[in-house]
Design a protein around this motif. Structure first.
Motif, PDB file in Angstrom:
ATOM      1  N   GLU A 182       1.187   6.705  -6.833  1.00 19.63           N
ATOM      2  CA  GLU A 182       0.079   7.588  -7.193  1.00 19.63           C
ATOM      3  C   GLU A 182       0.445   9.045  -6.935  1.00 19.63           C
ATOM      4  OE1 GLU A 182      -3.251   6.157  -4.992  1.00 19.63           O
ATOM      5  OE2 GLU A 182      -3.486   4.380  -6.246  1.00 19.63           O
ATOM      6  N   THR A 183       1.154   9.302  -5.844  1.00 18.24           N
ATOM      7  CA  THR A 183       1.570  10.661  -5.531  1.00 18.24           C
ATOM      8  C   THR A 183       2.524  11.187  -6.590  1.00 18.24           C
ATOM      9  OG1 THR A 183       1.321  10.211  -3.171  1.00 18.24           O
ATOM     10  CG2 THR A 183       2.645  12.122  -3.763  1.00 18.24           C
ATOM     11  N   SER A 184       3.446  10.373  -7.015  1.00 17.46           N
ATOM     12  CA  SER A 184       4.392  10.828  -8.036  1.00 17.46           C
ATOM     13  C   SER A 184       3.692  11.025  -9.387  1.00 17.46           C
ATOM     14  CB  SER A 184       5.569   9.858  -8.173  1.00 17.46           C
ATOM     15  OG  SER A 184       5.125   8.614  -8.659  1.00 17.46           O
ATOM     16  N   LYS A 185       2.720  10.160  -9.726  1.00 19.64           N
ATOM     17  CA  LYS A 185       1.967  10.349 -10.972  1.00 19.64           C
ATOM     18  C   LYS A 185       1.187  11.666 -10.935  1.00 19.64           C
ATOM     19  CE  LYS A 185       1.234   5.546 -12.327  1.00 19.64           C
ATOM     20  NZ  LYS A 185       0.220   4.497 -12.530  1.00 19.64           N
ATOM     21  N   PHE A 186       0.578  11.960  -9.800  1.00 15.71           N
ATOM     22  CA  PHE A 186      -0.173  13.203  -9.663  1.00 15.71           C
ATOM     23  C   PHE A 186       0.755  14.406  -9.792  1.00 15.71           C
ATOM     24  CE2 PHE A 186      -2.065  16.610  -7.061  1.00 15.71           C
ATOM     25  CZ  PHE A 186      -3.238  16.786  -7.767  1.00 15.71           C
ATOM     26  N   ALA A 187       1.923  14.347  -9.157  1.00 20.80           N
ATOM     27  CA  ALA A 187       2.891  15.443  -9.244  1.00 20.80           C
ATOM     28  C   ALA A 187       3.354  15.637 -10.687  1.00 20.80           C
ATOM     29  CB  ALA A 187       4.088  15.172  -8.332  1.00 20.80           C
ATOM     30  N   GLU A 188       3.557  14.553 -11.423  1.00 23.23           N
ATOM     31  CA  GLU A 188       3.940  14.655 -12.836  1.00 23.23           C
ATOM     32  C   GLU A 188       2.824  15.300 -13.654  1.00 23.23           C
ATOM     33  OE1 GLU A 188       5.028  10.813 -14.353  1.00 23.23           O
ATOM     34  OE2 GLU A 188       6.507  10.494 -12.770  1.00 23.23           O
ATOM     35  N   ARG A 193       2.126   1.758  -3.522  1.00 27.37           N
ATOM     36  CA  ARG A 193       1.048   2.243  -4.396  1.00 27.37           C
ATOM     37  C   ARG A 193       0.781   3.724  -4.142  1.00 27.37           C
ATOM     38  NH1 ARG A 193      -3.191  -2.701  -3.798  1.00 27.37           N
ATOM     39  NH2 ARG A 193      -2.196  -4.114  -5.283  1.00 27.37           N
ATOM     40  N   SER A 194       0.728   4.101  -2.883  1.00 22.68           N
ATOM     41  CA  SER A 194       0.477   5.487  -2.523  1.00 22.68           C
ATOM     42  C   SER A 194       1.591   6.384  -3.046  1.00 22.68           C
ATOM     43  CB  SER A 194       0.355   5.610  -1.011  1.00 22.68           C
ATOM     44  OG  SER A 194       0.223   6.952  -0.639  1.00 22.68           O
ATOM     45  N   SER A 195       2.811   5.934  -2.920  1.00 25.51           N
ATOM     46  CA  SER A 195       3.948   6.706  -3.400  1.00 25.51           C
ATOM     47  C   SER A 195       3.902   6.839  -4.927  1.00 25.51           C
ATOM     48  CB  SER A 195       5.249   6.028  -2.971  1.00 25.51           C
ATOM     49  OG  SER A 195       6.353   6.715  -3.500  1.00 25.51           O
ATOM     50  N   GLN A 236       0.825  -1.208   0.000  1.00 26.72           N
ATOM     51  CA  GLN A 236       0.000   0.000   0.000  1.00 26.72           C
ATOM     52  C   GLN A 236       0.860   1.259   0.000  1.00 26.72           C
ATOM     53  OE1 GLN A 236      -2.604  -0.487   3.350  1.00 26.72           O
ATOM     54  NE2 GLN A 236      -4.229  -1.371   2.091  1.00 26.72           N
ATOM     55  N   SER A 237       1.962   1.231   0.716  1.00 26.61           N
ATOM     56  CA  SER A 237       2.865   2.373   0.763  1.00 26.61           C
ATOM     57  C   SER A 237       3.467   2.629  -0.617  1.00 26.61           C
ATOM     58  CB  SER A 237       3.967   2.120   1.781  1.00 26.61           C
ATOM     59  OG  SER A 237       4.885   3.188   1.785  1.00 26.61           O
TER      60      SER A 237
END
Length: 171
Positions: free
Chosen positions: A28-34, A24-26, A21-22
């Motif tokens: 998703e966070t990097s995809k959003f930042a990109e 996946r969260s990381s 889960q950690s």
């Protein structure tokens, strides 16, 4: 000490769910930042658009109703006589006032009259028996249609309510 970090570390040993889960969260966070960065780069050099540039005198760009802006534009409309109920004043001692139909105040008076006409049409619509199903989309478009009916009746029927509202506000 960070309990969440410890629990993720130990859950990695006991099944890997916390670490998974950690990760996946990381990701998703990097995809959003990109994605945010890509949008920033696409807009570079063009600036941003503010809401004041989108709105035209209180109307949003793409609003579905026609509205009353630009309904009256001629010179004769700047000094016209009241119509409808406003023209039929019972007191002969009151001096007739002229109306500036090109003003923003008159436009707002027409919007208020349109609202009253829409309420009248809505009550009338409740008395009509409808056949078949009525889903959300049909109700939405029917409501939009009655908004347009109200605007059209306000512009063309000559009720005079907008004239009365305008005259009472001007003084």
């Amino acid at each position: 000490m960070n309990v969440g970090l410890i629990s993720n570390t130990y859950s990695g040993i006991t099944g890997g769910q916390g670490a998974l889960q950690s990760a996946r969260s990381s990701a998703e966070t990097s995809k959003f930042a990109e994605l945010v960065e890509r949008f920033k780069n696409q807009n570079e050099g063009r600036g941003t658009v503010s809401s004041s540039q989108i709105a035209d005198n209180g109307r949003l760009n793409g609003e579905y109703t026609t509205g009353f802006a630009g309904t009256y534009t001629s010179e004769a409309d700047k000094n016209s006589r009241p119509t409808g109920a406003a023209a039929n004043q019972a007191n002969i001692h009151v001096q007739q006032k002229n109306i500036d139909r090109t003003s923003e105040l008159y436009e707002k008076s027409m919007q208020l009259e349109s609202y009253f006409v829409k309420q009248m049409l809505s009550e009338m619509r409740k008395t009509v028996h409808k056949s078949g199903e009525s889903d959300f989309a049909r109700q939405t478009y029917e409501d939009m249609l009655y908004d347009e009916y109200a605007d059209s009746m306000t512009k063309n029927a000559g009720f005079g309510l907008a004239d009365q509202i305008y005259l009472s506000l001007v003084g």
